[in-house]
Design a protein around this motif. Structure first.
Motif, mmCIF file in Angstrom:
data_model
loop_
_atom_site.group_PDB
_atom_site.id
_atom_site.type_symbol
_atom_site.label_atom_id
_atom_site.label_comp_id
_atom_site.label_asym_id
_atom_site.label_seq_id
_atom_site.Cartn_x
_atom_site.Cartn_y
_atom_site.Cartn_z
ATOM 1 N N ASP A 45 40.162 48.600 45.932
ATOM 2 C CA ASP A 45 40.480 47.238 45.528
ATOM 3 C C ASP A 45 40.897 47.210 44.065
ATOM 4 O OD1 ASP A 45 40.040 44.117 45.796
ATOM 5 O OD2 ASP A 45 39.027 44.751 43.964
ATOM 6 N N THR A 46 42.029 46.576 43.775
ATOM 7 C CA THR A 46 42.479 46.437 42.386
ATOM 8 C C THR A 46 42.489 44.979 41.950
ATOM 9 O OG1 THR A 46 44.855 46.157 42.820
ATOM 10 C CG2 THR A 46 44.012 48.419 42.798
ATOM 11 N N VAL A 47 41.953 44.089 42.788
ATOM 12 C CA VAL A 47 42.040 42.650 42.536
ATOM 13 C C VAL A 47 40.751 42.099 41.947
ATOM 14 C CG1 VAL A 47 42.540 40.411 43.568
ATOM 15 C CG2 VAL A 47 43.706 42.454 44.415
ATOM 16 N N GLY A 48 39.611 42.444 42.562
ATOM 17 C CA GLY A 48 38.324 42.043 42.006
ATOM 18 C C GLY A 48 37.789 40.708 42.482
ATOM 19 N N GLY A 66 50.312 48.841 39.400
ATOM 20 C CA GLY A 66 50.385 50.218 38.929
ATOM 21 C C GLY A 66 49.386 51.132 39.610
ATOM 22 N N VAL A 67 48.106 50.737 39.605
ATOM 23 C CA VAL A 67 47.080 51.539 40.277
ATOM 24 C C VAL A 67 47.302 51.534 41.777
ATOM 25 C CG1 VAL A 67 44.602 51.790 40.708
ATOM 26 C CG2 VAL A 67 45.408 51.146 38.428
ATOM 27 N N GLY A 68 47.704 50.387 42.325
ATOM 28 C CA GLY A 68 47.917 50.284 43.760
ATOM 29 C C GLY A 68 48.996 51.221 44.271
ATOM 30 N N THR A 69 50.149 51.256 43.588
ATOM 31 C CA THR A 69 51.225 52.141 44.045
ATOM 32 C C THR A 69 50.817 53.601 43.938
ATOM 33 O OG1 THR A 69 52.240 51.973 41.840
ATOM 34 C CG2 THR A 69 53.115 50.535 43.562
ATOM 35 N N ALA A 70 50.036 53.945 42.910
ATOM 36 C CA ALA A 70 49.554 55.315 42.781
ATOM 37 C C ALA A 70 48.538 55.635 43.873
ATOM 38 C CB ALA A 70 48.928 55.529 41.403
ATOM 39 N N ALA A 71 47.662 54.685 44.194
ATOM 40 C CA ALA A 71 46.647 54.909 45.228
ATOM 41 C C ALA A 71 47.285 55.091 46.597
ATOM 42 C CB ALA A 71 45.656 53.751 45.245
ATOM 43 N N VAL A 72 48.313 54.305 46.899
ATOM 44 C CA VAL A 72 49.020 54.467 48.172
ATOM 45 C C VAL A 72 49.561 55.890 48.294
ATOM 46 C CG1 VAL A 72 51.114 53.801 49.436
ATOM 47 C CG2 VAL A 72 49.596 52.041 48.506
ATOM 48 N N GLN A 73 50.197 56.373 47.223
ATOM 49 C CA GLN A 73 50.792 57.708 47.266
ATOM 50 C C GLN A 73 49.740 58.805 47.399
ATOM 51 O OE1 GLN A 73 54.288 58.274 44.436
ATOM 52 N NE2 GLN A 73 53.429 56.365 43.638
ATOM 53 N N LEU A 74 48.669 58.693 46.625
ATOM 54 C CA LEU A 74 47.652 59.745 46.647
ATOM 55 C C LEU A 74 46.874 59.736 47.957
ATOM 56 C CD1 LEU A 74 46.376 59.568 42.960
ATOM 57 C CD2 LEU A 74 47.866 61.299 43.991
ATOM 58 N N VAL A 91 56.512 44.998 41.339
ATOM 59 C CA VAL A 91 55.991 46.227 41.935
ATOM 60 C C VAL A 91 56.058 47.321 40.876
ATOM 61 C CG1 VAL A 91 58.249 46.788 42.941
ATOM 62 C CG2 VAL A 91 56.173 47.868 43.847
ATOM 63 N N GLY A 92 54.923 47.946 40.585
ATOM 64 C CA GLY A 92 54.880 49.000 39.579
ATOM 65 C C GLY A 92 54.540 48.495 38.195
ATOM 66 N N VAL A 151 50.024 57.411 33.456
ATOM 67 C CA VAL A 151 48.826 57.947 32.800
ATOM 68 C C VAL A 151 47.573 57.234 33.312
ATOM 69 C CG1 VAL A 151 47.652 58.369 30.618
ATOM 70 C CG2 VAL A 151 50.142 58.565 30.726
ATOM 71 N N VAL A 152 47.434 55.962 32.997
ATOM 72 C CA VAL A 152 46.251 55.211 33.418
ATOM 73 C C VAL A 152 46.273 54.955 34.919
ATOM 74 C CG1 VAL A 152 45.059 52.996 33.231
ATOM 75 C CG2 VAL A 152 45.847 54.164 31.173
ATOM 76 N N ALA A 153 47.423 54.563 35.448
ATOM 77 C CA ALA A 153 47.507 54.247 36.880
ATOM 78 C C ALA A 153 47.186 55.468 37.730
ATOM 79 C CB ALA A 153 48.908 53.737 37.212
ATOM 80 N N GLY A 154 47.771 56.606 37.396
ATOM 81 C CA GLY A 154 47.534 57.815 38.180
ATOM 82 C C GLY A 154 46.113 58.307 38.059
ATOM 83 N N ALA A 155 45.586 58.299 36.835
ATOM 84 C CA ALA A 155 44.213 58.775 36.633
ATOM 85 C C ALA A 155 43.214 57.868 37.337
ATOM 86 C CB ALA A 155 43.907 58.854 35.144
#
Length: 316
Positions: free
Chosen positions: A214-217, A159-167, A307-308, A129-133
């Motif tokens: 970037d998901t690290v900041g 979570g966001v990173g794995t979704a970003a790689v896929q998208l 991971v995830g 939900v949050v990661a994909g959005a």
């Protein structure tokens, strides 16, 4: 009902699962029987007391930004949903909640849910939900990633990173994932063309890239310097140093560092579901914990190195 709540600001051990009254939906609202929720960065920073302006200082405070489950009841004026519908959604991240997604039931406005993707369990759905959005909004709406562009995903194993790689892969981009070396096989299977070990790869050895997610900041200016002319960078890993770097980068035009607060409504959740249904986006779950062990789920999230997503199974 049982609900996970923050009893004071601090480490994961401030979380308690308490017996509270089951909420009832008001006008425009939907009551959902929650089957699963996930642990997000927002949940951790609220628990730590870093968002007091939004959460307030009165305890208990609900936890669990997202959820997947089944509609139980609808309030006046709600159309398009009925009891028994499988849905996913999230509570409003900028409002205070006494109970939230990590509970047996949650009440939200109908414009904060959408039909859950078919053929996906609630545990898997909650992880997206949050990661994909967030990943979709970052790539599509913030930096407008396009086919053929070179994309760097920093913090690619989260979570966001794995979704970003896929998208990004689904968009036809060349994807470089920056993560731990041991996650290379998983990230390659998700669509990464190249996986680099963040422990041994410094920013000056990277690039150039058309897009950086970037998901690290941290070290944002160092990574921004790896953009091509006209390149775009977005970060979802916010901190005080990150905000300073974002503000300072505004002089760089298109190469400035962008950010946003993911707050998806029905339309975005439907778009994420479409990517799940098409096979472009699939769940990556590291651990599943019963509601009674939500403290352990938060501890696993804060340890990192996985991971995830960490998912809390409420009644799934």
């Amino acid at each position: 009902m049982k609900a996970a709540q923050i009893t004071s600001f601090g480490a994961p051990d401030v979380l308690r699962v308490n017996e509270v009254a089951r909420p009832a939906p008001g006008a425009g609202e939907v009551l959902v029987s929650v089957e699963a929720s996930s642990v997000n960065g927002h949940d951790a920073v609220v628990r730590a007391g870093e968002l007091k302006m939004m959460s307030g200082r009165r305890f208990p405070i609900g936890t669990g930004l997202d959820f997947a489950g089944v509609v139980v009841e609808t309030g006046d004026g709600v159309e398009g949903y009925r009891a028994g519908d499988r849905v996913w959604g999230m509570v409003h991240p900028r409002q205070r909640h006494t109970t939230a997604g990590a509970a047996e039931y949650v009440v939200v406005l109908a414009d904060r849910i959408a039909p859950a993707p078919e053929g996906v369990s609630s545990v898997d759905a909650a992880s997206l939900v949050v990661a994909g959005a967030t990943a979709l909004l970052a790539l599509r709406d913030s930096v407008h990633a396009a086919k053929g562009e070179r994309v760097l995903v920093r913090g690619a194993a989260g979570g966001v990173g794995t979704a970003a790689v896929q998208l990004a892969h689904a968009l036809g981009c060349h994807v470089t994932a920056l993560a731990r070396e041991r996650h290379a096989q998983v990230l390659t299977s998700l669509g990464a063309d190249e996986v680099l070990d963040y422990g041994t790869t410094t920013s000056d050895r990277l690039g150039p890239f058309d897009v950086i997610v970037d998901t690290v900041g941290t070290e944002l200016n160092c990574y921004r310097s790896r953009l091509t002319k006209g390149g775009r960078m977005v970060t979802v890993g916010l901190s005080a140093p990150a905000m300073a770097a974002i503000a300072a980068s505004t002089v760089y035009g298109s190469r400035r560092i962008r950010t946003f607060s993911a707050n998806p409504g029905t339309a975005v959740l439907r778009d994420v579901a479409a990517h799940v249904t098409s096979g472009a986006l699939r769940p990556v779950v590291d651990g599943v914990y019963p509601l009674a062990e939500i403290t352990a789920a938060h501890e696993a999230f804060e340890r990192g190195g996985s991971v995830g997503k960490q998912v809390v199974a409420v009644s799934a």
